[in-house]
Design an enzyme around this catalytic site. Structure first.
Site, PDB file in Angstrom:
ATOM      1  N   GLN A 249      11.976 101.699  45.250  1.00 51.36           N
ATOM      2  CA  GLN A 249      12.253 101.754  46.638  1.00 51.36           C
ATOM      3  C   GLN A 249      11.350 102.934  47.310  1.00 51.36           C
ATOM      4  O   GLN A 249      11.327 102.971  48.280  1.00 51.36           O
ATOM      5  CB  GLN A 249      13.545 101.889  46.969  1.00 51.36           C
ATOM      6  CG  GLN A 249      14.578 100.418  46.920  1.00 51.36           C
ATOM      7  CD  GLN A 249      15.857 100.386  47.332  1.00 51.36           C
ATOM      8  OE1 GLN A 249      16.399 101.485  47.535  1.00 51.36           O
ATOM      9  NE2 GLN A 249      16.641  99.495  46.843  1.00 51.36           N
TER      10      GLN A 249
ATOM     11  N   SER B  55      13.046 104.537  40.939  1.00 52.32           N
ATOM     12  CA  SER B  55      13.407 103.757  42.061  1.00 52.32           C
ATOM     13  C   SER B  55      12.189 103.173  42.645  1.00 52.32           C
ATOM     14  O   SER B  55      11.432 103.981  43.163  1.00 52.32           O
ATOM     15  CB  SER B  55      14.593 103.923  43.098  1.00 52.32           C
ATOM     16  OG  SER B  55      14.507 102.898  44.016  1.00 52.32           O
TER      17      SER B  55
ATOM     18  N   HIS C  66      28.522  94.548  44.886  1.00 52.35           N
ATOM     19  CA  HIS C  66      28.492  93.109  45.111  1.00 52.35           C
ATOM     20  C   HIS C  66      28.152  92.414  43.663  1.00 52.35           C
ATOM     21  O   HIS C  66      28.710  91.432  43.494  1.00 52.35           O
ATOM     22  CB  HIS C  66      27.723  92.738  46.237  1.00 52.35           C
ATOM     23  CG  HIS C  66      26.339  93.220  46.029  1.00 52.35           C
ATOM     24  ND1 HIS C  66      25.242  92.551  46.101  1.00 52.35           N
ATOM     25  CD2 HIS C  66      25.624  94.649  45.813  1.00 52.35           C
ATOM     26  CE1 HIS C  66      23.950  93.370  46.075  1.00 52.35           C
ATOM     27  NE2 HIS C  66      24.407  94.381  45.844  1.00 52.35           N
ATOM     28  N   ARG C  67      27.314  92.806  42.926  1.00 51.45           N
ATOM     29  CA  ARG C  67      26.615  92.209  41.834  1.00 51.45           C
ATOM     30  C   ARG C  67      27.784  92.136  40.638  1.00 51.45           C
ATOM     31  O   ARG C  67      27.617  91.129  39.984  1.00 51.45           O
ATOM     32  CB  ARG C  67      25.425  92.583  41.500  1.00 51.45           C
ATOM     33  CG  ARG C  67      24.208  92.620  42.366  1.00 51.45           C
ATOM     34  CD  ARG C  67      22.895  92.564  41.965  1.00 51.45           C
ATOM     35  NE  ARG C  67      22.036  92.475  43.217  1.00 51.45           N
ATOM     36  CZ  ARG C  67      21.732  91.370  43.778  1.00 51.45           C
ATOM     37  NH1 ARG C  67      22.180  90.289  43.782  1.00 51.45           N
ATOM     38  NH2 ARG C  67      20.873  91.514  44.895  1.00 51.45           N
TER      39      ARG C  67
ATOM     40  N   LYS D  98      27.765  92.469  50.873  1.00 48.32           N
ATOM     41  CA  LYS D  98      26.399  93.463  50.736  1.00 48.32           C
ATOM     42  C   LYS D  98      25.485  92.497  51.038  1.00 48.32           C
ATOM     43  O   LYS D  98      24.324  92.368  51.533  1.00 48.32           O
ATOM     44  CB  LYS D  98      26.471  94.181  49.774  1.00 48.32           C
ATOM     45  CG  LYS D  98      25.323  95.140  49.727  1.00 48.32           C
ATOM     46  CD  LYS D  98      25.419  96.131  48.441  1.00 48.32           C
ATOM     47  CE  LYS D  98      24.123  96.820  48.534  1.00 48.32           C
ATOM     48  NZ  LYS D  98      23.998  97.836  49.623  1.00 48.32           N
TER      49      LYS D  98
ATOM     50  N   ASN E  16      25.729 101.613  52.458  1.00 52.15           N
ATOM     51  CA  ASN E  16      25.222 101.945  51.161  1.00 52.15           C
ATOM     52  C   ASN E  16      24.044 101.063  50.794  1.00 52.15           C
ATOM     53  O   ASN E  16      23.878 100.472  49.515  1.00 52.15           O
ATOM     54  CB  ASN E  16      26.508 101.521  50.015  1.00 52.15           C
ATOM     55  CG  ASN E  16      26.010 102.067  48.692  1.00 52.15           C
ATOM     56  OD1 ASN E  16      25.370 102.968  48.445  1.00 52.15           O
ATOM     57  ND2 ASN E  16      26.764 101.365  47.753  1.00 52.15           N
TER      58      ASN E  16
ATOM     59  N   GLU F 178      24.256 100.873  43.342  1.00 51.50           N
ATOM     60  CA  GLU F 178      25.502 100.815  44.011  1.00 51.50           C
ATOM     61  C   GLU F 178      26.674 101.561  43.317  1.00 51.50           C
ATOM     62  O   GLU F 178      27.534 102.246  43.827  1.00 51.50           O
ATOM     63  CB  GLU F 178      26.029  99.523  44.454  1.00 51.50           C
ATOM     64  CG  GLU F 178      25.303  98.800  45.715  1.00 51.50           C
ATOM     65  CD  GLU F 178      23.887  98.344  45.251  1.00 51.50           C
ATOM     66  OE1 GLU F 178      23.366  97.571  46.115  1.00 51.50           O
ATOM     67  OE2 GLU F 178      23.459  98.363  44.268  1.00 51.50           O
TER      68      GLU F 178
ATOM     69  N   ASP G  80      18.012  93.683  39.012  1.00 52.84           N
ATOM     70  CA  ASP G  80      19.145  93.040  39.621  1.00 52.84           C
ATOM     71  C   ASP G  80      19.727  91.895  38.998  1.00 52.84           C
ATOM     72  O   ASP G  80      21.054  91.948  38.501  1.00 52.84           O
ATOM     73  CB  ASP G  80      19.092  92.817  41.137  1.00 52.84           C
ATOM     74  CG  ASP G  80      18.781  94.205  41.795  1.00 52.84           C
ATOM     75  OD1 ASP G  80      19.267  95.196  41.377  1.00 52.84           O
ATOM     76  OD2 ASP G  80      18.296  94.029  42.980  1.00 52.84           O
TER      77      ASP G  80
ATOM     78  N   ASP H 184      24.310  94.939  54.310  1.00 49.25           N
ATOM     79  CA  ASP H 184      22.988  95.728  54.489  1.00 49.25           C
ATOM     80  C   ASP H 184      21.860  95.409  55.638  1.00 49.25           C
ATOM     81  O   ASP H 184      21.631  96.179  56.009  1.00 49.25           O
ATOM     82  CB  ASP H 184      22.370  95.320  53.092  1.00 49.25           C
ATOM     83  CG  ASP H 184      22.736  96.450  51.941  1.00 49.25           C
ATOM     84  OD1 ASP H 184      23.787  96.644  52.107  1.00 49.25           O
ATOM     85  OD2 ASP H 184      22.072  96.449  50.939  1.00 49.25           O
TER      86      ASP H 184
END
Length: 660
Positions: A173, A171, A395-396, A423, A94, A348, A320, A52
């Protein structure tokens, strides 16, 4: 980082030790963009090196930002709000923390830009941010489906008088993107109004605190109205230090809570005073039974209540890290309910659906809804299932499900596509294996006569599985080389000193490269002199004993492929798979001739054949560890097989022993 198709984690008994976390992704990408947008030079310490952050850095470089790496320091020369006049096509993978803020910054400054990503990024919504930018007079268009990337950005006709309305329930973000971008055009006071409940408030708090470091203080009116004062401008603070990633800490907090080792896990790089919202994962872990002690920049986590306690938790503040709670729920008594996690659907992957699917594979009972997940653990040890975890390029998912290897049924866990952790935490599995303890490390032995291709097969097999590799035949050469380098004559009078030097050797095998104390000695140990010296130290009993102990130390997580002449009979008699190569001497002589010819070394086939036959006779007639197949070894005639065919054959045998 493991780049294999899958990674098998054997049953883990416990874990203890120290873990140093990488920098925060959320902070890193925010800081990188702020450094690029302001004037002057900023030095960033401990920025995360991950997929990222790399796509963000690539985009900033393309925009003309000056970047210079100096160890753990990154020096960034800001653009001062000035963008290149040429058209640019930016690929952002991503990375939502790159796509959303860059969209806002480029849209308010204007230009000719295309922003795109991987297919999953083109499924992640961005329509609410685009709608807010269009209210401002920004020129943002869709190149595919409405509401989703890829995007086209042109020049704006900014209108800043009216409040800008943006949804907050999909979100955080979107709001972060506006907050980072609008100081660039704050010729008058700018107001942002949040429509609906703002989720993930701690991530907005990170944004506000970082903006303050860059000279912009945003007034926050109860998380519903944000005001950027007229004349606000981004100013370099000179230097910024990136906190370690609190989301990444969640996996090791959970590991400490699950581990029976009383020493626990010490996590370095982040403490309870972190500005990151996910640090409140500590509270959830404590509610489930973890013991957590926090210092200024570290955490010490140990098991408390056991089994863990089920919880019912509003996870809006730790979206997360809450994924880790879903796996901890496998070890809890009762049903754990995680609420307010609707944002998982647009990450993701659809994380609610993904977690539900993979938890069920392990034997859990799971209920899911639009914004919740309920997890009831397997009823007893017998109800656990060995599972191959599909990671959805997330990734998580990969990191949190690795913790399932601590299951009480002592079953392995397979993680598909382990490199997806790049990531945010490229070395996650290495960090896990450095502190984890297994009841038994998987070992594959490859034995056979001289020139049978043992080393080549072992190296290729280890690469496919992500395992350690041990070239036992090189160890005597390395031992002799190290003794000579230390000024020790290779004679019985120095036996004890040579054995001690051997016991202390730091050796790694990577493909055809041999590392001794961090130095590549591959060529140095393959000379005729090195071979003769190896024979001298092989005659010293104390050296042989030291090498036996050294070989056992190579059995490290996640597993080992060892090649030699007595791996399956003497060194690792309990290995799960033993392979003995049986190509005849004539075939091996022809193979050796081809290898020598490729290196420009002249040789005669008849001489090579005679030498191999003589070596076979000596090796099979030795009184100590004679060359022979273990009783339970699989025989493989690889004379007519390519390396790839041999690897595939052994992998098939190995897979037949796995429970997946």
């Amino acid at each position: 980082m493991f780049r294999t198709a899958f990674l098998d984690i054997p049953p883990l008994l416990s874990a203890a030790g120290d873990v140093t976390l990488p920098g925060s992704k959320s902070i890193s990408n925010r800081v990188l963009l702020l450094c690029a947008l302001c004037e002057g030079q900023t030095t960033v310490h401990d920025v995360l090196d991950s997929d990222d952050t790399r796509v963000m850095l690539d985009a900033l470089r393309a925009l003309g930002c000056g970047l210079r790496q100096d160890g753990t320091q990154l020096h960034i020369s800001g653009l001062g709000g000035k963008l290149p006049e040429r058209e640019l096509d930016l690929f952002l993978g991503n990375a939502g923390t790159a796509m959303r803020p860059l969209t806002a910054a480029l849209a308010v400054l204007g230009g000719a830009f295309t922003l795109r990503g991987v297919p999953r990024m083109h499924e992640r919504p961005i329509g609410d941010l685009v709608d807010a930018l269009r209210q401002l007079g920004c020129d943002v268009g869709y190149l595919g489906n409405d509401g989703f990337p890829p995007l086209r950005i042109g020049r704006p006709a900014l209108q800043l008088g009216a409040p800008i309305r943006v949804r907050g329930d999909v979100s955080s973000q979107f709001l972060t993107a506006l907050l980072l971008a609008l100081p660039l055009v704050a010729r008058q006071t700018i107001v942002i109004e949040v429509v609906g409940e703002l989720i993930s408030k701690p991530y907005i708090d990170i944004t506000l605190k970082l903006l303050a470091q860059f000279g912009v203080v945003v007034h926050n009116d109860n998380w519903q109205r944000f005001t950027i004062a007229a004349g606000s401008a981004l100013r370099s603070p000179g230097a910024v230090h990136i906190e370690a990633d609190a989301s990444s800490a969640s996996y090791f907090i959970a590991l400490g809570a699950l581990s029976a080792d009383p020493h626990g896990i010490r996590i370095h790089g982040v403490g309870a005073a972190s500005i990151q919202g996910d640090i409140r994962f500590i509270e959830a872990a404590q509610a489930m039974g973890a013991q957590v002690d926090s210092a200024a920049n570290s955490l010490h986590v140990r098991r408390g209540s056991w089994p863990l306690r089920a919880i019912d938790l509003d996870c809006n503040h730790i979206p997360d890290a809450a994924m880790t709670l879903a796996v901890m729920a496998l070890f809890a008594q009762g049903t754990t309910r995680l609420r307010k996690i609707a944002s998982w659907r647009v990450k993701e992957t659809d994380r609610i659906a993904a977690m539900a699917c993979e938890l069920r594979k392990l034997g859990a009972q799971v209920s899911e809804g639009a914004d919740f997940l309920e997890v009831t653990p397997p009823a007893n040890d017998a109800a656990w299932r060995a599972a191959s975890i599909h990671t959805y390029d997330d990734h998580r998912v990969a990191m949190c499900f690795s913790l399932a290897a601590l299951n009480p049924a002592r079953l392995p866990v397979r993680i598909e596509d382990p490199q997806c952790v790049a990531k945010t935490f490229p070395d996650y599995f290495e960090a896990l294996f450095a502190v984890a303890q297994a009841s038994a490390v998987p070992v594959i032995c490859i034995d056979g006569p001289t020139a049978s291709g043992k080393g080549t097969l072992a190296s290729a097999l280890a690469a496919r599985l992500g395992y350690q590799v041990l070239d036992s035949g090189a160890l005597y050469r390395i031992s002799a080389y190290a003794a000579v380098q230390a000024g020790l004559a290779l004679e019985p009078a120095n036996e004890a000193q040579i054995a001690q030097r051997t016991a202390d050797l730091d050796i790694r095998f990577e493909g055809q490269t041999v590392w001794l104390d961090g130095v590549d000695v591959g060529q140095a140990i393959r000379t005729e002199e090195a071979g003769a010296n190896a024979s001298k130290v092989a005659a010293l009993p104390q050296v042989r004993a030291a090498l036996l102990a050294l070989q056992h130390r190579f059995a490290r997580l996640p597993g080992l492929v060892a090649d030699g002449r007595d791996m399956g009979t003497v060194i690792f008699p309990q290995a799960q798979l033993k392979v003995f190569l049986t190509a005849d001497a004539a075939c091996r002589a022809e193979r050796r001739l081809s290898q020598l010819a490729a290196r420009g070394v002249p040789a005669i086939l008849a001489d090579l054949l005679a030498d191999l036959q003589a070596r076979d006779a000596r090796d099979t007639s030795r009184t100590t560890a004679p060359l022979q197949a273990a009783e339970d070894a699989q025989l493989l005639d690889n004379g007519a097989l390519t390396v790839e065919q041999s690897v595939d054959t052994v992998l098939t045998w190995w897979q037949s022993k796995q429970p997946f």
